[in-house]
Design a protein around this motif. Structure first.
Motif, PDB file in Angstrom:
ATOM      1  N   PRO A 116       0.634  -1.185  -0.080  1.00  0.00           N
ATOM      2  CA  PRO A 116      -0.014   0.212  -0.047  1.00  0.00           C
ATOM      3  C   PRO A 116       0.942   1.221  -0.087  1.00  0.00           C
ATOM      4  N   TYR A 117       2.212   1.189   0.580  1.00  0.00           N
ATOM      5  CA  TYR A 117       2.947   2.173   0.567  1.00  0.00           C
ATOM      6  C   TYR A 117       3.051   2.919  -0.841  1.00  0.00           C
ATOM      7  N   TYR A 118       2.971   2.126  -2.017  1.00  0.00           N
ATOM      8  CA  TYR A 118       3.356   2.246  -3.481  1.00  0.00           C
ATOM      9  C   TYR A 118       1.967   3.008  -4.075  1.00  0.00           C
ATOM     10  N   LEU A 119       0.800   2.435  -3.441  1.00  0.00           N
ATOM     11  CA  LEU A 119      -0.277   3.132  -3.833  1.00  0.00           C
ATOM     12  C   LEU A 119      -0.523   4.596  -3.152  1.00  0.00           C
ATOM     13  N   ARG A 120       0.132   4.820  -2.135  1.00  0.00           N
ATOM     14  CA  ARG A 120      -0.087   5.985  -1.343  1.00  0.00           C
ATOM     15  C   ARG A 120       0.746   6.998  -2.308  1.00  0.00           C
ATOM     16  N   GLN A 121       1.963   6.526  -2.483  1.00  0.00           N
ATOM     17  CA  GLN A 121       3.155   7.457  -3.117  1.00  0.00           C
ATOM     18  C   GLN A 121       2.382   7.834  -4.488  1.00  0.00           C
ATOM     19  N   ALA A 122       1.461   6.973  -4.955  1.00  0.00           N
ATOM     20  CA  ALA A 122       0.697   7.198  -6.250  1.00  0.00           C
ATOM     21  C   ALA A 122      -0.630   8.108  -6.154  1.00  0.00           C
ATOM     22  N   PHE A 163      -8.826   5.571  -3.939  1.00  0.00           N
ATOM     23  CA  PHE A 163      -8.717   4.882  -2.514  1.00  0.00           C
ATOM     24  C   PHE A 163      -8.507   3.393  -2.572  1.00  0.00           C
ATOM     25  N   PHE A 164      -7.761   2.912  -1.682  1.00  0.00           N
ATOM     26  CA  PHE A 164      -7.729   1.525  -1.389  1.00  0.00           C
ATOM     27  C   PHE A 164      -8.070   1.160  -0.009  1.00  0.00           C
ATOM     28  N   HIS A 165      -9.242   0.483   0.280  1.00  0.00           N
ATOM     29  CA  HIS A 165      -9.508   0.396   1.658  1.00  0.00           C
ATOM     30  C   HIS A 165      -9.757  -1.196   1.820  1.00  0.00           C
ATOM     31  N   VAL A 166      -9.386  -1.624   3.240  1.00  0.00           N
ATOM     32  CA  VAL A 166      -9.577  -2.876   3.652  1.00  0.00           C
ATOM     33  C   VAL A 166     -10.545  -2.996   4.674  1.00  0.00           C
ATOM     34  N   VAL A 301      -3.497  -5.762  -7.192  1.00  0.00           N
ATOM     35  CA  VAL A 301      -3.747  -4.248  -7.048  1.00  0.00           C
ATOM     36  C   VAL A 301      -2.923  -2.983  -7.657  1.00  0.00           C
ATOM     37  N   LEU A 302      -1.857  -3.343  -7.439  1.00  0.00           N
ATOM     38  CA  LEU A 302      -0.930  -2.270  -8.495  1.00  0.00           C
ATOM     39  C   LEU A 302      -1.018  -1.999  -9.785  1.00  0.00           C
ATOM     40  N   ASN A 303      -1.325  -3.277 -10.478  1.00  0.00           N
ATOM     41  CA  ASN A 303      -1.471  -3.425 -11.776  1.00  0.00           C
ATOM     42  C   ASN A 303      -2.968  -2.630 -11.909  1.00  0.00           C
ATOM     43  N   LYS A 316       2.480 -12.293  -9.162  1.00  0.00           N
ATOM     44  CA  LYS A 316       2.513 -11.907 -10.270  1.00  0.00           C
ATOM     45  C   LYS A 316       0.677 -11.405 -10.379  1.00  0.00           C
ATOM     46  N   PRO A 317       0.411 -10.325 -11.150  1.00  0.00           N
ATOM     47  CA  PRO A 317      -1.097  -9.811 -11.195  1.00  0.00           C
ATOM     48  C   PRO A 317      -1.724 -10.770 -11.983  1.00  0.00           C
ATOM     49  N   PHE A 318      -2.982 -10.842 -11.847  1.00  0.00           N
ATOM     50  CA  PHE A 318      -4.028 -11.463 -12.362  1.00  0.00           C
ATOM     51  C   PHE A 318      -5.238 -10.663 -12.879  1.00  0.00           C
ATOM     52  N   LEU A 319      -5.102  -9.397 -12.596  1.00  0.00           N
ATOM     53  CA  LEU A 319      -6.163  -8.365 -13.399  1.00  0.00           C
ATOM     54  C   LEU A 319      -5.231  -7.110 -13.785  1.00  0.00           C
ATOM     55  N   GLY A 320      -5.811  -6.479 -14.702  1.00  0.00           N
ATOM     56  CA  GLY A 320      -5.178  -5.348 -14.971  1.00  0.00           C
ATOM     57  C   GLY A 320      -4.422  -5.392 -16.415  1.00  0.00           C
ATOM     58  N   LYS A 321      -3.849  -4.321 -16.633  1.00  0.00           N
ATOM     59  CA  LYS A 321      -3.376  -4.108 -18.075  1.00  0.00           C
ATOM     60  C   LYS A 321      -2.361  -5.340 -18.387  1.00  0.00           C
TER      61      LYS A 321
END
Length: 628
Positions: A116-122, A163-166, A301-303, A316-321
């Motif tokens: 989530p750190y990378y999401l927050r930075q983005a 937002f990303f919420h758990v 999530v990052l993808n 490895k991502p299973f959703l996204g681009k």
């Protein structure tokens, strides 16, 4: 003056225009919400088990407008291990986070942050309500969450901020089976009509606990429905991916904490928002056969968020681009691990490939039902043990209280609860060899630091298990090879075992002794050599494993050796590992121990897990009185 009024009017109009634009702005990144329940295997859901699963209309609503993953796996079968895998994106035996719960927190891999750190930075607003349960150091949590508490909510974000919420739900937690349903709650199914797993005894208590757990799933579904409606009322459903999953399997005995399919396979349902359908590889309402693992959640999530996936994670991502339906459905492998649960030690690795599952029990004499105080707070667990001790179970039901084979192979299509071991069936020999080699390769590639005793990893790594594993990679490979001598006929394995017992490397002697215990009485020809090791080896763990062999096989009295080892031990983490052998020999081999002989040892008064073992060995349940 008039000019001034015209300027002010234009400014006010522009201001309101910006407000209107902001209100109708198209969000440039999707929101992501996780709805996480506790201790919840896929087989408890009607969505996965139409005839006997719990009705969960809110989860089913998500599935109708989303994707259902038929083969989703928690890599660890207990909370802290599963959640440590998720938050790091790394397999826990590589990072030293595979123990529940770490007695000393370990470091995240160098250069890697909790995702989530990378999401927050983005620019994402990141919130967690509220359970964390990570086995990593406190400093690794810095900068990860905008808020992580029982009050955390996505509603505190800035306008149009993604937002990303758990949201975590406790209703299905194991502890909810310690007692009964609240009086105002009615069963959703009649206990007489539940379908029991084949390894459970058919008793009224087990039937009631099944019905109780199915009911709790229906209750938690209603709780999740409240948040889903809140997102809908906030006008967010068209821009929000909603993931629902259980944090690992469970919760009846034999599921949670065990690297079996019932302990690892979970539901995974992902609601797909209308505005972001292009980020998923299938139509809404589809079911996906490709395998996904918890180690993949961070990358996924990052993808979806359009954030670069950092180097160093295993998932490895299973959703996204970039994710296609064909590529996703080619995924056919899942990896799992179980080691220490509270005070109870074991070491099992799990591999699923296609329809087959493979269990590798590296210490197969550590029978599954070995005492752990929290396990036996559950009435069904206690009844199961009582029936086993009374000889009132059939072969399948009593296996939980007996030594296991070092490796087991199952066909999930024919045997979904893994009771018919195919490892010795010649018609499955090719499958067995394929699974065995695949797991060996996985373990060596990590490398798996679990092949060193937990206290050794902690004392020699300074908490950086990844670096410890990197430095000791070749040594770990050698230890795996010694452990895998268990898979050969004893006469063929004996020369290599003798070499391991005489090695100058303590860990090689340690695994040589464990492997001798796996062979049991077949290895009695080495008993004199092992007795000498138990008496004089400079390493306390090696002496402990030597005494363990002597006690399990009846070759000699292990009590004097173990009492001497305990008298000279000062580290409570080390002592807890040694006491696992004491409990195994008492409960499995009927050998009696008197702890008054070590009553003055400093560790008798230390905290941690040791008091639970001491309490149990002195006649208690292992549960300690609550501090006032």
């Amino acid at each position: 003056m008039g000019g001034t009024r015209r300027i002010m009017t234009r400014q006010i109009s522009s201001f309101f225009f910006l407000i209107v634009c902001a209100a109708f702005a198209v969000q440039d990144r999707p929101n992501i919400v996780w709805l996480t329940t506790e201790d919840n295997s896929a087989c408890w859901y009607r969505l996965y088990n139409p005839e006997h699963g719990a009705p969960m209309p809110n989860v089913e609503r998500l599935a109708k407008d989303g994707l259902v993953f038929n083969n989703a796996y928690s890599c660890g079968p207990v909370c802290s291990v599963a959640r440590s895998t998720i938050i790091s994106g790394c397999y826990s035996p590589r990072t030293g986070a595979q123990y529940h719960r770490n007695q000393v927190p370990v470091a995240m891999p160098s250069g890697l942050r909790m995702f989530p750190y990378y999401l927050r930075q983005a620019g994402y607003y990141t919130t967690n309500n509220k359970k964390e349960d990570y086995n990593y150091r406190t400093e690794d949590k810095e900068g990860v969450w905008d808020e992580s508490s029982g009050k955390a909510t996505y509603r505190n974000r800035q306008s149009n901020q993604p937002f990303f919420h758990v949201q975590n739900y406790m209703r299905t937690h194991e502890s909810r089976l310690f007692g009964n349903l609240p009086k105002e709650t009615e069963y959703v199914t009649d206990p007489a009509g539940v379908k029991l797993f084949p390894y459970h005894p058919d008793t009224l208590l087990f039937r009631k606990k099944y019905a109780q757990y199915l009911t709790l799933n229906a209750v938690v579904d209603a709780e999740m429905g409240t948040l889903i409606r809140q997102l809908e009322e906030d006008g967010l459903l068209d821009d929000t991916f909603i993931f629902h999953y259980g944090d690992h399997g469970g919760v009846l005995p034999g599921g949670k904490a065990y690297a079996h399919n019932d302990g690892l396979q979970v539901a995974m349902v992902v609601y797909v928002p209308k505005n972001w359908q292009h980020l998923v590889p299938a139509e809404r309402g589809s079911r996906i056969d490709g395998f996904v693992e918890f180690v993949d959640l961070s990358a996924t999530v990052l993808n979806l968020a359009g954030v670069d996936i950092p180097e160093g994670i295993d998932g490895k991502p299973f959703l996204g681009k970039g994710i296609t339906f064909d590529d996703l459905n080619k995924r056919d492998t899942a990896f799992g691990y179980a080691e220490r649960f509270d005070e109870k030690y074991d070491m099992v690795r799990f591999l699923r490939k296609g329809k087959y599952t493979y269990w590798r029990s590296y210490q197969p004499f550590n029978f599954d039902g070995l005492h752990a105080f929290y396990r036996y707070k559950q009435p069904a667990f206690r009844e199961w043990r009582d029936l086993a001790n009374a000889g009132k179970l059939n072969a399948v039901q009593s296996a939980f209280y007996k030594a296991r084979p070092p490796e087991e192979l199952f066909d999930l299509e024919k045997d979904p609860h893994e009771v018919n071991n195919l490892a010795n069936d010649p018609s499955y020999a090719d499958v067995l060899i394929e699974m065995r080699r695949a797991l060996q390769q996985k373990e060596k590639a990590l490398p798996d630091v679990g092949f060193f005793p937990e206290p050794v990893v902690l004392s020699e790594s300074d908490g950086n298990a990844v670096e410890f594993g990197r430095k000791n990679k070749e040594r770990i490979e050698a230890l795996i090879d010694i452990a895998d001598l268990q898979l050969r006929p004893f006469p063929e394995a004996m020369p290599a075992l003798e070499k391991a017992l005489n090695s100058a490397v303590p860990a090689e002697r340690y695994w040589g002794l464990i492997t001798c215990s796996a062979f049991g009485k077949q290895a009695l020809s080495l008993s004199k050599e092992i007795e000498a090791i138990s008496a004089s080896d400079p390493d306390r763990f090696v002496r402990t494993r030597a005494a363990e062999f002597l006690g399990l096989t009846g070759a000699a009295d292990p009590v004097p050796v173990l009492m001497d080892v305990l008298r000279h031990s000062t580290d409570p983490i080390e002592v807890n590992l040694i006491l696992n052998t004491v409990v195994l020999l008492r409960d499995g081999a009927g050998i009696q121990f008197d702890l008054s002989n070590v009553g003055n040892a400093a560790w008798m008064k230390m905290g941690g897990l040791v008091p639970h073992r001491v309490n149990y060995l002195e006649g208690g349940t292992g549960e300690l009185p609550k501090k006032k």
